[in-house]
Design an enzyme around this catalytic site. Structure first.
Site, PDB file in Angstrom:
ATOM      1  N   GLU A  56       0.811  -1.221   0.000  1.00 30.94           N
ATOM      2  CA  GLU A  56       0.000   0.000   0.000  1.00 30.94           C
ATOM      3  C   GLU A  56       0.844   1.270   0.000  1.00 30.94           C
ATOM      4  OE1 GLU A  56      -2.835  -0.404   3.205  1.00 30.94           O
ATOM      5  OE2 GLU A  56      -4.107  -1.671   1.967  1.00 30.94           O
ATOM      6  N   GLU A 108      -6.361  -8.297  -0.528  1.00 34.01           N
ATOM      7  CA  GLU A 108      -6.740  -8.283   0.887  1.00 34.01           C
ATOM      8  C   GLU A 108      -8.213  -7.959   1.013  1.00 34.01           C
ATOM      9  OE1 GLU A 108      -4.734  -5.576   3.475  1.00 34.01           O
ATOM     10  OE2 GLU A 108      -2.772  -6.034   2.647  1.00 34.01           O
TER      11      GLU A 108
HETATM   12  C1  GAL Z   1      -4.462  -3.007   4.779  1.00 34.38           C
HETATM   13  C2  GAL Z   1      -3.012  -3.327   5.042  1.00 34.38           C
HETATM   14  C3  GAL Z   1      -2.860  -4.513   5.977  1.00 34.38           C
HETATM   15  C4  GAL Z   1      -3.802  -4.402   7.129  1.00 34.38           C
HETATM   16  C5  GAL Z   1      -5.198  -4.291   6.606  1.00 34.38           C
HETATM   17  C6  GAL Z   1      -6.274  -4.329   7.644  1.00 34.38           C
HETATM   18  O1  GAL Z   1      -4.675  -1.702   4.435  1.00 34.38           O
HETATM   19  O2  GAL Z   1      -2.305  -3.583   3.866  1.00 34.38           O
HETATM   20  O3  GAL Z   1      -1.530  -4.559   6.419  1.00 34.38           O
HETATM   21  O4  GAL Z   1      -3.457  -3.297   7.904  1.00 34.38           O
HETATM   22  O5  GAL Z   1      -5.294  -3.114   5.868  1.00 34.38           O
HETATM   23  O6  GAL Z   1      -6.471  -3.140   8.299  1.00 34.38           O
END
Ligand code: GAL
Length: 691
Positions: free
Chosen positions: A172, A324
């Protein structure tokens, strides 16, 4: 530095992104299913249990090492790879592939301590210190050097490991920094863009407020505003920030490619992220990858998720990677609601419906400590005795049923403009008639009626080729480029239909008002001009009457163009307010096509009528015309096969949907003919009988 042999003999061209992704699909043999795996937080004994449960749930890939810099390089240049060797071997022995991350999003404490200049200075002049993540200035040469060292060390050690299937560069990408080093890079970026100080002064219109630069050293990042800033400078700074971050990605990507060029290399994008122009980034990625966390507490968060998914598919025009999502609740809002039973499954199929070939989660096992200790995981704190695990396990084992849809693509007749330059100009610079534009929301407002009417939609940028589309929607594109005006003109003359909303086409690439105003860029196409922009007063609404059969009445608010028709005909007029009787909506015939211009913010139902009406006029058919708005319908196609995805987002209502073709419902394992019924949050994937 010793390099392992590259498998490709010299002279053979590098693999293409499409080939790399095809190889990954073949290797996994189905949809990728898994998530971020952070074994450095756990004892060895737990790793064995992890792998056993991963197999039970059908996990075939995990993302390893995203936040492992301190565990891999505890001191500068001292590497402790042994634990990762063991994890890679263990995963491989269980048949689980690895998406290996470079850990450069979260630099270790020693780096921030020894080189504090790598910490980003924020717009208010404060330094963002160690103790969170994303604490780096992308322009810092030291940061870039240390990132290259750990990346090279990882590539050297694991490029040939049989578990390695994909590279995940950093995580990110995001920070905006206002360090002295950022100014040095910004200056270099501007020199490349403009060539001379004279050209920069012209582009930035610096005679205004005596801002003329006479030496490049006077040019710096627009930090700590004491007054209103130069809008062209602000816009260029946004472009620079995106490019500076992209340079960091490309540098690491190129290092891992030196060792192997046949694996996909990606990074993960974020939902509507304003600091990176993802159109530009997508060109550098083998696949677009997205992290998305729709708020399960908001009933229609699936709408903006759908738009994000369509954007991701459109960025490369190819299947993408859901990198994710949450198995249930997140931990970032004031109240973090769970995903109710069935919601995670519906949301996962929704991503696939819009072109994803993967369903991955953050994260595999819930962390016991740290900020995200209550962020859900595939394997929750309560282990297998939990609802979330049961749903994850069931979903992972169901996913192979739709394996044949893997790699299938979609094509749409309708495109909606979503461009970062348009976004930045409208929201990151001040001094507009109204300074409250929310670009992603405006795009969503224009997208929603098309989604709810079950039309497939692509997103396009100012650089896109419009020739494959029949209808184009332009939501509030205040900035518009010369290239796009030319493309748009070709599109309409060739028979395309355009719906364009107010305050579009006003300025050029450097944020200067196009002449003759307004909207200089689109005046010929909309067939009229605006002599003044009239933002509405708070709570002010206007009646609007359309020139259709029934003379339908509706309302508008927020904004009015003081609009004058030239070649256009007037499709709607105001029926109240200071512009009573004057044009609110124009329609202009251009070549074989036409442009509908909305000079105000129509109430949602009226906007929906215009958009779906224009789609119908353009001969574009809805996939399932009679289905309720909360049922999503999309089509994915591959050589010889068509797959209809239906997702019912209602938590309470079942929905019966008349089908466009007979086929087999792959999830239910039944043949379906004329219609099928979806339970609340139910999903169907219908493979057409005849393609
Ligand atoms: C994303 C990030 C993860 C984790 C996830 C949940 O933005 O890449 O590392 O933080 O959110 O909050």
């Amino acid at each position: 530095m010793p390099r392992p042999d590259n498998p490709r003999p010299a002279g053979i061209p590098l693999a293409s992104s499409a080939e790399r992704m095809e190889a990954l699909r073949t290797r996994l043999g189905g949809f990728a299913f898994g998530g971020d795996y952070n074994p450095e937080q756990w004892d060895r004994a737990v790793w064995r249990e992890d792998v056993e449960l991963m197999r039970r749930a059908g996990v075939n890939i995990v993302t390893l090492g995203v936040f492992a810099w301190a565990s891999l390089e505890p001191e500068p240049g001292v590497f402790t790879f042994e634990w990762m060797d063991e994890v890679m071997d263990l995963l491989h022995s269980a048949g689980i592939a690895v998406d290996l991350a470079t850990p450069t999003m979260a630099p270790p404490a020693w780096l921030s301590q020894k080189w504090p200049e790598t910490l980003p200075v924020m717009a208010d002049g404060e330094t963002f210190g160690f103790g969170n993540r994303l604490h780096y200035d992308p322009s810092s040469p030291v940061y870039r050097e240390r990132a290259a060292i750990i990346t090279r060390a990882l590539a050297e050690r694991y490029s040939r490991h049989p578990a390695l299937a994909m590279w995940h560069i950093s995580n990110e990408y995001g920070p905006t920094a206002y360090n002295a080093e950022s100014s040095v890079s910004f200056r270099a970026w501007l020199q490349r863009e403009y060539g001379s100080l004279g050209a920069l002064n012209d582009a930035w219109y610096t005679r205004f407020w005596s801002q003329t630069y006479t030496d490049w050293a006077q040019v710096d990042v627009p930090a700590v505003p004491r007054s209103w800033m130069n809008p062209a400078r602000q816009l260029d700074f946004k472009r620079f920030v995106s490019d500076a971050l992209l340079e960091c990605f490309v540098a690491e990507r190129d290092i891992v490619r030196e060792y192997r060029d046949d694996l996909p290399v990606v990074t993960n994008f974020m939902r509507f992220y304003r600091n990176a122009d993802y159109w530009k980034w997508a060109r550098e990625e083998d696949a677009v990858a997205l992290d998305i966390y729709p708020n399960p507490g908001e009933e229609d968060s699936w709408v903006s998720a759908a738009l994000n998914f369509d954007l991701m598919r459109s960025l490369k025009g190819a299947p993408w990677v859901l990198m994710e999502q949450a198995a249930s609740a997140v931990s970032q809002w004031k109240v973090n609601n769970v995903k109710r039973p069935g919601m995670m499954r519906a949301g996962s199929y929704q991503a696939i419906a819009h072109g994803s070939d993967t369903v991955l989660y953050f994260q595999w096992r819930a962390s016991r400590g740290g900020h995200e200790r209550f962020h859900s995981a595939m394997l929750p704190h309560s282990g297998t005795a939990s609802r979330t695990w049961v749903e994850v396990e069931a979903f992972g084992n169901e996913l192979p049923l739709i394996k044949d849809a893997l790699g299938a693509t979609s094509r749409s007749d309708i495109a909606v403009l979503f461009d970062w330059d348009a976004w930045w100009a409208l929201t990151e610079t001040h001094g507009l008639p109204r300074n409250e534009f929310d670009y992603p929301q405006l795009v969503t407002d224009h997208y929603r009626p098309l989604l709810e009417a079950h039309h497939g939609v692509d997103l396009v940028s100012f650089d896109s080729d419009l020739s494959g589309y029949r209808m184009l929607v332009i939501p509030n594109a205040y900035l518009i480029t010369d290239r796009f005006i030319a493309e748009l003109t070709r599109f309409v003359e060739g028979g395309g239909v355009v719906v364009c909303s107010f305050f579009s086409g006003v300025v050029d690439e450097v944020n200067q008002v196009r002449q003759p105003a307004y909207p200089g860029g689109l005046r010929g196409l909309i067939g009229g001009y605006v002599d003044e922009y009239w933002p509405a007063r708070d709570a002010e609404t206007f009646g609007v009457r359309f020139d259709d059969d029934g003379g339908s009445e509706s309302t508008a608010d927020w904004w009015q163009d003081s609009l004058h028709a030239e070649s256009a005909s007037v499709r709607a007029v105001y029926t109240s307010g200071l512009l009573d009787g004057r044009a609110a909506v124009l329609e202009n015939a251009v070549g074989d096509g036409h442009v509908v211009y909305l000079g105000t913010r129509l109430e949602p139902a009226a906007l929906a009528r215009v958009l779906t009406g224009e789609a119908e006029r353009a001969g574009i058919r809805s996939l399932v015309p009679d289905a309720p708005a909360h049922v999503e319908a999309t089509l994915r196609e591959s050589a010889g096969a068509r797959f209809l995805f239906l997702v019912n987002h209602s938590e309470t209502d079942a929905a019966t949907v008349a089908l466009p073709f007979a086929g087999r419902d792959l999830l239910a394992g039944t043949d379906v003919e004329d219609a099928l019924t979806l339970a609340p949050l139910g999903v169907a994937v219908v493979r057409a009988q005849h393609s």
